[in-house]
Design an enzyme around this catalytic site. Structure first.
Site, PDB file in Angstrom:
ATOM      1  N   GLY A 191       7.920 -69.611 -15.853  1.00 23.00           N
ATOM      2  CA  GLY A 191       7.803 -69.177 -17.240  1.00 23.00           C
ATOM      3  C   GLY A 191       8.198 -70.264 -18.224  1.00 23.00           C
ATOM      4  CG  ASP A 243       2.946 -70.218  -8.539  1.00 25.62           C
ATOM      5  OD1 ASP A 243       4.052 -70.357  -8.004  1.00 25.62           O
ATOM      6  OD2 ASP A 243       2.791 -70.001  -9.765  1.00 25.62           O
ATOM      7  CG  HIS A 244       4.014 -66.076  -8.907  1.00 24.88           C
ATOM      8  ND1 HIS A 244       5.218 -65.431  -8.913  1.00 24.88           N
ATOM      9  CD2 HIS A 244       4.073 -66.968  -9.919  1.00 24.88           C
ATOM     10  CE1 HIS A 244       5.981 -65.908  -9.889  1.00 24.88           C
ATOM     11  NE2 HIS A 244       5.307 -66.860 -10.509  1.00 24.88           N
ATOM     12  CG  ASN A 302       6.384 -73.112 -11.365  1.00 24.02           C
ATOM     13  OD1 ASN A 302       6.673 -74.216 -10.913  1.00 24.02           O
ATOM     14  ND2 ASN A 302       6.121 -72.072 -10.604  1.00 24.02           N
ATOM     15  CB  SER A 362      -1.086 -67.715  -9.467  1.00 24.59           C
ATOM     16  OG  SER A 362      -2.188 -67.215 -10.208  1.00 24.59           O
ATOM     17  CG  HIS A 381       6.122 -65.234 -15.431  1.00 29.00           C
ATOM     18  ND1 HIS A 381       6.358 -64.512 -14.290  1.00 29.00           N
ATOM     19  CD2 HIS A 381       6.082 -66.530 -15.035  1.00 29.00           C
ATOM     20  CE1 HIS A 381       6.461 -65.338 -13.256  1.00 29.00           C
ATOM     21  NE2 HIS A 381       6.308 -66.560 -13.684  1.00 29.00           N
ATOM     22  CD  GLU A 383      10.315 -64.663  -8.758  1.00 26.50           C
ATOM     23  OE1 GLU A 383       9.902 -65.699  -9.288  1.00 26.50           O
ATOM     24  OE2 GLU A 383      10.197 -63.551  -9.276  1.00 26.50           O
TER      25      GLU A 383
END
Ligand code: G3H
Ligand code: ZN
Length: 291
Positions: free
Chosen positions: A212, A84-85, A233, A50, A183, A136
């Site tokens: 999450g 990620d993210h 995830n 991430s 999350h 997302e």
């Protein structure tokens, strides 16, 4: 077993009616534990880094990415690398060169029109590099003066009609949806909105991603996969396992000095968690990867 791509794992898992697990890695111990747990479960797996983890590593992506790549290339199961993210375009643009086959671009904190425009640009760039792109959609803000909330804030749900428009407008390969997971939960007590998940899976023609997932109990995760989730995830569960094991080790060995002693305990605890999650939830991948 060769390094593979997230797109391939997710596509084949979805076709087989299952899902692939994606674990967040922070340290070399995380990398080794996820691969060891996946090998024990004989399951393909995604190693994901991430933007927060990159920040923790002083903004340097390559040391962790190179370790993940080396572990993936030597693994006995298919392993893919995912970024990620990602909110920073600078980081996004380093994905391909660092060995990642996919990115999750996270603009869900922006008002809808900005989220869509930023995601479209990121997806176009990713596709130009041959990368698989996830984004997302949480709660669209602005309608009643409230700011948007990401897909994993408590109480947020993804609206199917908005999701259809978002996928069509952004060109994403997969969508992270808000169906009740949050999350960073440290108890596995989340109850998912399975009726909403079915509506989303019916309305959308891209794989759905559950973020999450540490807080989601095994039966709920199994039901989510049956209901259309193709990528799961998981992050916090590993940190919980590692920290608990290290705390216990140091409690029992207050004079320990060699960091390998407690890092080993932490790594083994994470590997057991990975294996248990993969086997307990049936996230063992599509049939060709089974013995
Ligand atoms: O993108 C990463 C995940 O959503 C991890 O969430 O730490 O709550 O398992 P978690
Ligand atoms: Zn997430």
């Amino acid at each position: 077993m060769p390094l593979t791509t997230t797109g391939d794992l997710v596509t084949r898992a979805r076709a087989a009616g299952t899902a692939v697990a994606a674990f967040n890695i922070i340290s070399l111990e995380h990398v080794e534990a996820v691969v060891a747990g996946a090998e024990a479960a004989r399951a393909p797996v995604v190693l994901q880094v991430s933007e927060n983890a990159v920040r923790f590593r002083h903004g340097r992506l390559l040391p962790l990415a190179r370790a993940a790549l080396a572990a993936a290339e030597r693994a006995a199961v298919p392993v893919a690398l995912h970024l990620d993210h990602v909110r920073s375009d600078l980081l996004l643009h380093r994905a391909g060169d660092a060995g990642f086959s996919s990115v999750m671009y996270d603009a869900s904190h922006l008002p809808y029109a900005e989220n869509l425009a930023a995601t479209r640009t990121a997806v176009d760039w990713a596709h130009g590099q041959g990368l698989w792109a996830e984004a997302e959609l949480g709660e669209i803000g602005g309608k009643d003066g409230r700011p948007p909330r990401d897909a994993h804030a408590p109480g947020v749900r993804t609206d199917p009609d908005e999701a259809v428009a978002f996928v069509a407008g952004s060109g994403v390969d997969a969508l992270a949806v808000a169906v009740g997971s949050v999350h960073a939960m440290t108890t596995r007590t989340a109850i998912l909105d399975h009726a909403l998940l079915r509506r989303l899976a019916t309305a959308l023609d891209v794989p759905l991603v559950l973020h999450g997932s540490s807080g989601v109990p095994d039966p709920e995760l199994r039901a989510a996969v049956a209901g259309g989730i193709a990528k799961v995830n998981i992050g916090t569960a590993l940190n919980q396992a590692m920290t608990t094991a290290i705390r216990e080790y140091l409690g029992a060995h207050p004079h320990a000095v060699d960091s390998r002693s407690y890092l080993r305990a932490g790594r083994e605890a994470m590997a057991r968690t990975v294996e248990r999650l993969l086997t307990g939830t049936g996230l063992t991948g599509p049939a060709p990867d089974r013995p």
